[in-house]
Each structure stands twice: as C-alpha cells, then as structure tokens.
Design a protein around this motif. Structure first.
Motif, mmCIF file in Angstrom:
data_model
loop_
_atom_site.group_PDB
_atom_site.id
_atom_site.type_symbol
_atom_site.label_atom_id
_atom_site.label_comp_id
_atom_site.label_asym_id
_atom_site.label_seq_id
_atom_site.Cartn_x
_atom_site.Cartn_y
_atom_site.Cartn_z
ATOM 1 N N UNK A 117 0.829 -1.209 0.000
ATOM 2 C CA UNK A 117 0.000 0.000 0.000
ATOM 3 C C UNK A 117 0.862 1.257 0.000
ATOM 4 N N UNK A 118 1.980 1.231 0.728
ATOM 5 C CA UNK A 118 2.887 2.376 0.750
ATOM 6 C C UNK A 118 3.489 2.605 -0.638
ATOM 7 N N UNK A 119 3.868 1.510 -1.315
ATOM 8 C CA UNK A 119 4.430 1.637 -2.666
ATOM 9 C C UNK A 119 3.397 2.205 -3.637
ATOM 10 N N UNK A 120 2.159 1.775 -3.510
ATOM 11 C CA UNK A 120 1.093 2.305 -4.373
ATOM 12 C C UNK A 120 0.908 3.796 -4.109
ATOM 13 N N UNK A 121 0.954 4.190 -2.841
ATOM 14 C CA UNK A 121 0.816 5.611 -2.501
ATOM 15 C C UNK A 121 1.958 6.440 -3.054
ATOM 16 N N UNK A 122 3.182 5.923 -2.982
ATOM 17 C CA UNK A 122 4.329 6.657 -3.529
ATOM 18 C C UNK A 122 4.217 6.776 -5.046
ATOM 19 N N UNK A 123 3.803 5.708 -5.717
ATOM 20 C CA UNK A 123 3.641 5.749 -7.166
ATOM 21 C C UNK A 123 2.560 6.746 -7.576
ATOM 22 N N UNK A 124 1.471 6.752 -6.832
ATOM 23 C CA UNK A 124 0.381 7.685 -7.124
ATOM 24 C C UNK A 124 0.842 9.127 -6.904
ATOM 25 N N UNK A 125 1.582 9.371 -5.816
ATOM 26 C CA UNK A 125 2.095 10.717 -5.556
ATOM 27 C C UNK A 125 3.057 11.168 -6.626
ATOM 28 N N UNK A 126 3.926 10.273 -7.099
ATOM 29 C CA UNK A 126 4.856 10.612 -8.179
ATOM 30 C C UNK A 126 4.130 10.925 -9.473
ATOM 31 N N UNK A 127 3.058 10.182 -9.744
ATOM 32 C CA UNK A 127 2.277 10.438 -10.957
ATOM 33 C C UNK A 127 1.601 11.800 -10.889
ATOM 34 N N UNK A 128 1.080 12.163 -9.727
ATOM 35 C CA UNK A 128 0.425 13.469 -9.569
ATOM 36 C C UNK A 128 1.445 14.591 -9.729
ATOM 37 N N UNK A 129 2.642 14.423 -9.149
ATOM 38 C CA UNK A 129 3.691 15.437 -9.287
ATOM 39 C C UNK A 129 4.112 15.586 -10.740
ATOM 40 N N UNK A 130 4.268 14.465 -11.437
ATOM 41 C CA UNK A 130 4.623 14.514 -12.852
ATOM 42 C C UNK A 130 3.560 15.204 -13.689
ATOM 43 N N UNK A 189 1.394 17.496 -12.618
ATOM 44 C CA UNK A 189 1.422 18.930 -12.315
ATOM 45 C C UNK A 189 2.590 19.615 -13.015
ATOM 46 N N UNK A 190 3.757 18.949 -13.039
ATOM 47 C CA UNK A 190 4.929 19.518 -13.706
ATOM 48 C C UNK A 190 4.679 19.649 -15.206
ATOM 49 N N UNK A 191 4.057 18.638 -15.793
ATOM 50 C CA UNK A 191 3.734 18.687 -17.218
ATOM 51 C C UNK A 191 2.759 19.808 -17.541
ATOM 52 N N UNK A 192 1.776 20.006 -16.686
ATOM 53 C CA UNK A 192 0.822 21.093 -16.911
ATOM 54 C C UNK A 192 1.505 22.451 -16.786
ATOM 55 N N UNK A 193 2.417 22.589 -15.824
ATOM 56 C CA UNK A 193 3.126 23.848 -15.646
ATOM 57 C C UNK A 193 4.028 24.118 -16.837
#
Length: 75
Positions: free
Chosen positions: A25-38, A40-44
């Motif tokens: 579950x922790x790994x899934x959360x980290x992957x999801x957080x990385x995807x959201x950051x990516x 946001x960076x792409x949109x910026x």
C-alpha cells in the motif's frame, strides 16, 4: 441506507491492509504521488510555453494574403 459511518471505513481499511499488506500500500501511494507530481509539472511546463504569434504578410494591389508561420515539426 445512507452513507457509511467511520466504523465501516475503519473495517474496510483493516481488511485492505490485511489483504495487500502495508508495504504494498505504501508503494502504491508513492507511485500515485509521483504520478500526480509529474502531471502537475507537465501542466506547468505546457503553460510556460507561450504560443508564438502568427505572421501576416500583406501584398499591394488591394489583395491581402494571410500567412501563418509555423515551426517545422520533427515527426
């Protein structure tokens, strides 16, 4: 029927933790957080790239020719 109470959600959370394990579950959360950051960076980055204005060329003798300059794509 209505919505679930806090006890329902706690029981569901415990069952999910037992099935998948906390490490997964922790790994899934980290992957999801990385995807959201990516995302946001792409949109910026997309907002930072300002579109270049079109170039208009006029020809005499009462004729107007509109020309839009575009960069050559690499595809």
């Amino acid at each position: 029927m209505g919505s679930f109470s806090i006890w329902h959600w706690l029981i569901v959370l415990v069952i999910v933790a037992l099935i998948f394990g906390t490490k997964k579950l922790r790994n899934v959360g980290e992957d999801l957080g990385g995807a959201v950051k990516g995302f946001k960076k792409g949109m910026k980055d997309a907002e930072d790239e300002a579109p270049k204005p079109a170039v208009t060329q006029q020809v005499s003798d009462d004729q107007t020719v509109d020309v839009q300059a575009r960069e050559k794509s690499d595809t």
